[in-house]
Design a protein around this motif. Structure first.
Motif, mmCIF file in Angstrom:
data_model
loop_
_atom_site.group_PDB
_atom_site.id
_atom_site.type_symbol
_atom_site.label_atom_id
_atom_site.label_comp_id
_atom_site.label_asym_id
_atom_site.label_seq_id
_atom_site.Cartn_x
_atom_site.Cartn_y
_atom_site.Cartn_z
ATOM 1 N N THR A 34 0.817 -1.132 0.140
ATOM 2 C CA THR A 34 0.116 -0.001 0.027
ATOM 3 C C THR A 34 0.904 1.102 -0.066
ATOM 4 O O THR A 34 0.680 2.047 -0.650
ATOM 5 N N ARG A 86 1.972 1.993 -3.400
ATOM 6 C CA ARG A 86 0.868 2.363 -4.106
ATOM 7 C C ARG A 86 0.517 3.945 -3.842
ATOM 8 O O ARG A 86 0.532 4.555 -4.985
ATOM 9 N N HIS A 94 -4.863 -1.658 -6.608
ATOM 10 C CA HIS A 94 -5.350 -2.061 -5.208
ATOM 11 C C HIS A 94 -6.078 -3.185 -5.280
ATOM 12 O O HIS A 94 -6.158 -4.008 -4.143
ATOM 13 N N ASP A 95 -6.834 -3.689 -6.369
ATOM 14 C CA ASP A 95 -7.513 -5.124 -6.228
ATOM 15 C C ASP A 95 -6.788 -6.083 -5.936
ATOM 16 O O ASP A 95 -7.015 -7.151 -5.176
ATOM 17 N N SER A 147 -4.359 -5.946 -3.737
ATOM 18 C CA SER A 147 -3.992 -6.196 -2.304
ATOM 19 C C SER A 147 -5.158 -6.709 -1.653
ATOM 20 O O SER A 147 -5.020 -7.356 -0.602
ATOM 21 N N ILE A 148 -6.435 -6.487 -2.233
ATOM 22 C CA ILE A 148 -7.788 -7.104 -1.616
ATOM 23 C C ILE A 148 -7.597 -8.363 -1.870
ATOM 24 O O ILE A 148 -7.896 -9.216 -0.948
ATOM 25 N N VAL A 196 -8.855 -3.978 5.006
ATOM 26 C CA VAL A 196 -8.078 -3.942 3.677
ATOM 27 C C VAL A 196 -8.818 -3.067 2.749
ATOM 28 O O VAL A 196 -8.038 -2.098 1.982
ATOM 29 N N GLN A 203 -7.282 0.393 1.244
ATOM 30 C CA GLN A 203 -7.119 0.616 -0.207
ATOM 31 C C GLN A 203 -7.978 1.935 -0.577
ATOM 32 O O GLN A 203 -7.195 2.718 -1.503
ATOM 33 N N ASN A 204 -9.250 2.207 -0.452
ATOM 34 C CA ASN A 204 -9.889 3.313 -1.027
ATOM 35 C C ASN A 204 -9.162 4.385 -0.487
ATOM 36 O O ASN A 204 -9.201 5.336 -1.362
ATOM 37 N N ILE A 254 -6.096 5.097 -2.677
ATOM 38 C CA ILE A 254 -6.087 5.524 -4.015
ATOM 39 C C ILE A 254 -6.978 6.672 -4.305
ATOM 40 O O ILE A 254 -7.283 6.962 -5.588
#
Ligand code: TYD
Length: 207
Positions: free
Chosen positions: A68, A71, A95-96, A98-99, A113, A117-118, A121
């Protein structure tokens, strides 16, 4: 436009990223290609830490936070400025990953998680994501063509991990309209055709 590619290791993303880049350049579009983890000086250093097989004691949460962190650096330094200039940005993973890998694969709480991520990004949400779906058997088949030494820390993972990651991607696909599932067993040309067809539906680039 911001386009991301996702899938299990060896699903053929990188080939499709290249083909899409060529397609857009031929139509006089400015294109910026990035890969994750990596893409900035700091992010490449984080990449080395993440993929180094000597780091086998890495805790899943450390892994998630490093992916992350890499990113965030990429989003702020490269992705947002490029999108603002009107450049087509294509990212080989985002990011997907990492999910799917750290959330569904490693089992880190998705309630942590996904919001993380949201947050990371913000301002760089993909317009469209291509998920090149291949079964885990196919990952193994393609992996066998490489020597053990050529595989990185994540690629030496077991089948169960890859099954969980794939299931994770399919769950994301159920929720996210931007997610396009593409059969990664189709020929390279067929997959490329499907991809440009979807891109043209969003923005008519012309033939
Ligand atoms: P890479 O060699 O770039 O693989 P690929 O060509 O398949 O993208 O290595 C990236 C590895 O890191 C890959 O195994 C997927 C994994 N990964 C995560 O586990 N989480 C993430 O957030 C990202 C971006 C990648």
């Amino acid at each position: 436009m911001f386009i991301t590619f996702e899938g299990l290791d060896f699903c053929g993303k990188s080939t499709q990223v290249e083909l899409l880049k060529e397609y857009l350049i031929k139509r006089n579009k400015a294109v910026k290609i990035i890969r994750e983890p990596g893409g900035t000086k700091i992010s490449e250093k984080i990449r080395d830490l993440l993929l180094d097989r000597d780091n086998n004691e890495m805790i899943p949460l450390t892994e998630l936070l490093l992916f992350t962190a890499s990113r965030v650096q990429l989003v702020k330094q490269i992705i947002i400025p490029s999108i603002e200039k009107g450049t087509f940005v294509i990212s080989d993973r985002f990011h997907d990953s990492s999910i799917a890998y750290q959330g569904y694969g490693r089992g880190i709480d998705l309630d942590f998680v996904i919001p993380l991520q949201n947050f990371a990004i913000k301002g760089a949400e993909p317009d469209i994501t291509f998920f090149l779906d291949i079964p885990v058997q196919e990952v193994n088949k393609r992996k066998r063509k490489l020597t053990q030494q050529q595989l990185d820390r994540i690629e030496i993972s077991k089948n169960k991990f890859y099954e969980d990651v794939r299931m994770g991607y399919l769950k994301i696909a159920e929720k996210e309209k931007r997610f396009k599932i593409i059969n990664g067993l189709n020929s390279i040309e067929e997959i490329h055709k499907q991809i440009i067809n979807e891109i043209n539906k969003l923005e008519n680039i012309g033939s």
